[in-house]
Design an enzyme around this catalytic site. Structure first.
Site, PDB file in Angstrom:
ATOM      1  N   LEU A  75       0.550  -5.117   2.300  1.00  0.00           N
ATOM      2  CA  LEU A  75       0.633  -3.673   2.546  1.00  0.00           C
ATOM      3  C   LEU A  75       1.029  -2.846   1.330  1.00  0.00           C
ATOM      4  O   LEU A  75       1.208  -1.642   1.432  1.00  0.00           O
ATOM      5  CB  LEU A  75       1.558  -3.361   3.730  1.00  0.00           C
ATOM      6  CG  LEU A  75       1.293  -4.162   5.004  1.00  0.00           C
ATOM      7  CD1 LEU A  75       2.276  -3.782   6.086  1.00  0.00           C
ATOM      8  CD2 LEU A  75      -0.131  -3.994   5.481  1.00  0.00           C
ATOM      9  N   CYS A  76       1.189  -3.477   0.157  1.00  0.00           N
ATOM     10  CA  CYS A  76       1.443  -2.722  -1.071  1.00  0.00           C
ATOM     11  C   CYS A  76       0.137  -2.102  -1.551  1.00  0.00           C
ATOM     12  O   CYS A  76      -0.904  -2.743  -1.521  1.00  0.00           O
ATOM     13  CB  CYS A  76       1.967  -3.646  -2.167  1.00  0.00           C
ATOM     14  SG  CYS A  76       3.719  -3.625  -2.375  1.00  0.00           S
ATOM     15  N   HIS A  77       0.227  -0.883  -2.022  1.00  0.00           N
ATOM     16  CA  HIS A  77      -0.952  -0.219  -2.572  1.00  0.00           C
ATOM     17  C   HIS A  77      -1.237  -0.732  -3.978  1.00  0.00           C
ATOM     18  O   HIS A  77      -0.305  -0.923  -4.768  1.00  0.00           O
ATOM     19  CB  HIS A  77      -0.717   1.293  -2.651  1.00  0.00           C
ATOM     20  CG  HIS A  77      -0.604   1.939  -1.314  1.00  0.00           C
ATOM     21  ND1 HIS A  77       0.575   2.009  -0.627  1.00  0.00           N
ATOM     22  CD2 HIS A  77      -1.536   2.531  -0.539  1.00  0.00           C
ATOM     23  CE1 HIS A  77       0.377   2.624   0.524  1.00  0.00           C
ATOM     24  NE2 HIS A  77      -0.897   2.957   0.606  1.00  0.00           N
ATOM     25  N   MET A 113       8.154  -1.897  -6.191  1.00  0.00           N
ATOM     26  CA  MET A 113       7.731  -3.270  -5.912  1.00  0.00           C
ATOM     27  C   MET A 113       7.179  -3.950  -7.154  1.00  0.00           C
ATOM     28  O   MET A 113       7.368  -5.151  -7.348  1.00  0.00           O
ATOM     29  CB  MET A 113       6.713  -3.310  -4.766  1.00  0.00           C
ATOM     30  CG  MET A 113       7.284  -2.897  -3.416  1.00  0.00           C
ATOM     31  SD  MET A 113       8.774  -3.789  -2.939  1.00  0.00           S
ATOM     32  CE  MET A 113       8.200  -5.468  -2.925  1.00  0.00           C
ATOM     33  N   GLU A 114       6.520  -3.197  -8.002  1.00  0.00           N
ATOM     34  CA  GLU A 114       5.988  -3.761  -9.237  1.00  0.00           C
ATOM     35  C   GLU A 114       7.127  -4.160 -10.182  1.00  0.00           C
ATOM     36  O   GLU A 114       7.069  -5.224 -10.813  1.00  0.00           O
ATOM     37  CB  GLU A 114       5.032  -2.768  -9.904  1.00  0.00           C
ATOM     38  CG  GLU A 114       3.708  -2.630  -9.199  1.00  0.00           C
ATOM     39  CD  GLU A 114       3.746  -1.895  -7.849  1.00  0.00           C
ATOM     40  OE1 GLU A 114       2.738  -1.955  -7.125  1.00  0.00           O
ATOM     41  OE2 GLU A 114       4.777  -1.268  -7.511  1.00  0.00           O
ATOM     42  N   ASP A 128      11.088 -22.402 -14.043  1.00  0.00           N
ATOM     43  CA  ASP A 128      10.070 -23.447 -14.151  1.00  0.00           C
ATOM     44  C   ASP A 128      10.109 -24.140 -15.508  1.00  0.00           C
ATOM     45  O   ASP A 128      10.016 -25.361 -15.597  1.00  0.00           O
ATOM     46  CB  ASP A 128       8.686 -22.854 -13.900  1.00  0.00           C
ATOM     47  CG  ASP A 128       7.591 -23.912 -14.018  1.00  0.00           C
ATOM     48  OD1 ASP A 128       7.683 -24.935 -13.315  1.00  0.00           O
ATOM     49  OD2 ASP A 128       6.665 -23.713 -14.820  1.00  0.00           O
TER      50      ASP A 128
END
Length: 163
Positions: A75-77, A113-114, A128
Site C-alpha cells: 500500500l505504499c505509493h 517509509m523510504e 549480513d
C-alpha cells in the site's frame, strides 16, 4: 475514533487516494543502530571484512532499498525520489554503527517509509556482512527522527529521545 485510511468501506486493504493532495517538497530522516562485538567492530573499522567494504555496501543497499520501498511495503505509493542519503557514525566506545538516512521528494505523499526502509536495509546489510564474526549483533532504535512537508506539518524528535 478516526477512520482507518488504508481500509475501504468493506474493511479491505486499500491504497489511499492522494490525487487531490498538493505536490509539495517532503523530507524525512530516520536512524537505526547496529551493535556488535569487538572482533566484528575491529574487522569492520579496519576494512578487513572478508565480504568486502561493509560501509560502502550498506550505503548502496540503503539507497537501493529506498527506491524499492513501494515494492516491499504493501500500500505504499511509488515515489520519484529526488535525494537519498545514507550516513554512518562509527561509535568506538559502543562497538556500534549508527545509521542516519535522509530522503527527499516533491510529491503528494510523505517519504518516511523510504527513509525507514533505507535505514533498515543498510542495517541488515551490515548484519549480513558481519555475522560470520558476531552471530549476536543487535539492530536497535529504528525510528523516523524528522519530517517536513505535507498537511501534517514539520517536526523533529528531541535528540535526547533518540538514545
Amino acid at each position: 475514533m478516526s477512520k482507518l485510511t488504508h481500509l475501504n468501506e468493506a474493511g479491505e486493504a486499500n491504497m489511499v487516494d492522494v490525487s487531490d493532495k498538493n505536490v509539495t517538497t517532503r523530507e524525512a530522516r530516520a536512524q537505526v543502530s547496529v551493535y556488535m562485538n569487538a572482533a566484528a567492530f575491529v574487522s569492520l573499522q579496519a576494512g578487513q571484512n572478508k565480504k568486502g567494504d561493509v560501509i560502502a555496501t550498506a550505503r548502496i543497499a540503503g539507497i537501493q532499498a529506498a527506491k524499492k520501498t513501494s515494492e516491499l511495503i504493501p500500500l505504499c505509493h511509488p515515489l520519484m525520489l529526488k535525494k537519498v542519503q545514507v550516513d554512518f557514525d562509527i561509535d568506538k566506545q559502543m562497538h556500534a554503527v549508527h545509521i542516519k538516512t535522509y530522503c527527499k521528494v516533491a510529491d503528494q505523499t510523505g517519504v518516511e517509509m523510504e527513509a525507514l526502509t533505507a535505514a533498515s536495509v543498510a542495517a541488515l546489510t551490515i548484519y549480513d556482512m558481519c555475522k560470520a564474526v558476531d552471530k549476536h549483533m543487535r539492530i536497535e532504535g529504528l525510528q523516523v527522527v524528522a519530517k517536513s512537508g505535507g498537511k501534517a506539518g514539520d517536526w523533529e524528535i528531541d535528540p535526547a529521545q533518540t538514545k
